[in-house]
Motif scaffolding. Structure first.
Motif: not given
Ligand code: NDP
Length: 399
Positions: A356, A359-363, A373-374, A376-377, A380
């Protein structure tokens, strides 16, 4: 996409390394570093031929300068701390000094006090924020997936969640009269401590194993479970809207409890140093040395784990209950990565948490618990990387 430095080469690290190698687009390069380099090399050998480039190193993670030197030479994008909770702060210090993101699976514990709380790590919030780096705390299963489940329930199922019961069932049988499924020292410190839960904003303390319930776990059946203190109660009570009570239960078999009681009664679970033949020794550390290594339990453990959360709250003005859980089979895990399900259910989320960040989804710079944090990813990724989750809208409740 990025480079991860994995500190530790025990049961959880072994699974995490396997899982990073199953995700080579994200984990292009990893370095496995631990106190005993031969364990890192043995792990690397098992993964011969994978696309992820693997190197190994020796490091004493109690020493900040050694950690800084290693980080400066390997230049990772994230450090995954899979050593012991005693090393959390030194590794966070090294990450701050080198401006590298940080992930762990267990909150800091001082060596001389069996006390789990986030205060020591939350004290780094401002410094991580200023340095522009992210610390993701508690990316195992519990804490970890339980926090992601809570964030997911809040986002998709409820307007407010009033009650959470976290249920951790290990119905695995390793055939030994007594062994622990993860680091024995950490495990015994956890289960021999007083129990506690949060009600109406206050901690309520119980004697160790004072509160017992029987629960009929999906895909497993009825098991005795006991209320324990657990670290995620502290952060979830703050981060989930509307919480009135939050508790944590873990299953134990009678043989485990009888052995534990006996060891306690003779003083073997104590963390107070004693004099032995002119040397100071800690009884619990001696006990750890004679117990089976959790990493060796894989081939002999059969049965399943079921870990999840029961939520009670409100949606559109109506009462609602919701149960999210994962069932994991010890032998399936062993076939896939050579480890039992306890290491598996921790090592997979550790890899996902690091992914996370990579990949920059949770920074979000600062020090954060996973439920901030969100979800959803992450949810998945659980389905994709071996920990599929199940849901029930009519679960049996715990009284
Ligand atoms: P192990 O004891 O199997 O492995 C720990 C590893 O850390 C070993 O390789 C050990 O090296 C290394 N280590 C210890 N001290 C140092 C040090 N000072 N410097 C460098 N390396 C060191 O533990 P597990 O793999 O079972 O557990 C790892 C972590 O995962 C623990 O923090 C545990 O609390 C956590 N955990 C979290 C769970 C969750 O759901 N959130 C569930 C289960 C575990 P050596 O071999 O030389 O001793």
């Amino acid at each position: 996409m990025g480079k991860a430095l994995i500190i530790g080469a025990g049961g959880v690290a072994s699974v995490c390394v396997h899982k990073c190698c199953q995700n080579p687009d994200v984990f292009e390069e990893i370095c496995i570093a631990s106190r005993t380099k031969s364990k890192c090399d043995a792990l690397k050998e098992k993964l011969d031929g994978v696309r992820t480039k693997i190197s190994t190193a020796q490091v004493n993670a109690d020493n900040v300068d050694e950690l800084i030197a290693l980080i400066n030479s390997f230049k990772p994008d994230v450090v995954i701390n899979l050593a012991l909770p005693y090393q959390d702060l030194t590794i966070m210090d090294a990450c701050l000094a080198t401006k590298v993101n940080y992930v762990d699976t267990a909150n800091y514990e001082p060596l001389d006090t069996a006390k789990f709380e986030y205060s020591w790590q939350w004290a780094y919030r401002e410094r991580f924020e200023k340095a522009g780096i992210t610390a993701l705390l508690g990316s195992g299963f519990d804490p970890g997936v339980t926090g992601v489940f809570s964030a997911y329930a809040m986002k998709h199922q409820f307007d407010e969640i009033n009650y959470i019961d976290i249920l951790d069932c290990n119905a695995g049988d390793h055939g030994y009269p007594f062994a622990t499924n993860f680091n024995p020292e950490i495990n015994i410190r956890e289960v021999s401590a007083k129990g506690s839960y949060i009600e109406d904003g206050k901690w309520v303390e119980t004697e160790p194993m004072e509160i017992k319930r029987v629960y009929n776990f999906p895909e497993i059946g009825e098991k005795d479970m006991y209320l324990l203190h657990h670290e995620e109660l502290e952060s979830l009570a703050l981060n989930i809207k509307g919480i009135k009570r939050i508790r944590f239960f873990m299953t134990f078999g009678q043989s485990y409890l009888t052995h534990l009681k006996c060891l306690e009664n003779v003083g073997m679970t104590s963390i107070e140093p004693i004099d032995f033949e002119g040397k100071k020794i800690v009884p619990l550390q001696v006990l750890k040395a004679v117990l089976p290594d959790p990493a060796s339990l894989g081939p002999r453990t059969v049965g399943k784990t079921n870990i999840g959360c029961i939520f009670i709250g409100k949606k559109d003005g109506k009462d609602k209950t919701y149960y999210l859980y994962n069932v994991c089979d010890h032998q399936e895990c062993y076939k896939e990565v050579g480890s039992q399900a306890i290491s598996y259910t921790t090592g997979v989320p550790a890899m996902i948490g690091a992914a996370m960040l990579l990949t920059g989804k949770w920074n979000t710079p600062g020090v954060h618990n996973i439920e901030e944090f969100d979800p959803d990813p992450f949810m998945d990724a659980l389905n994709k990387f071996g920990l599929p989750w199940k849901e029930s809208f009519d679960p049996e409740l715990v009284d």
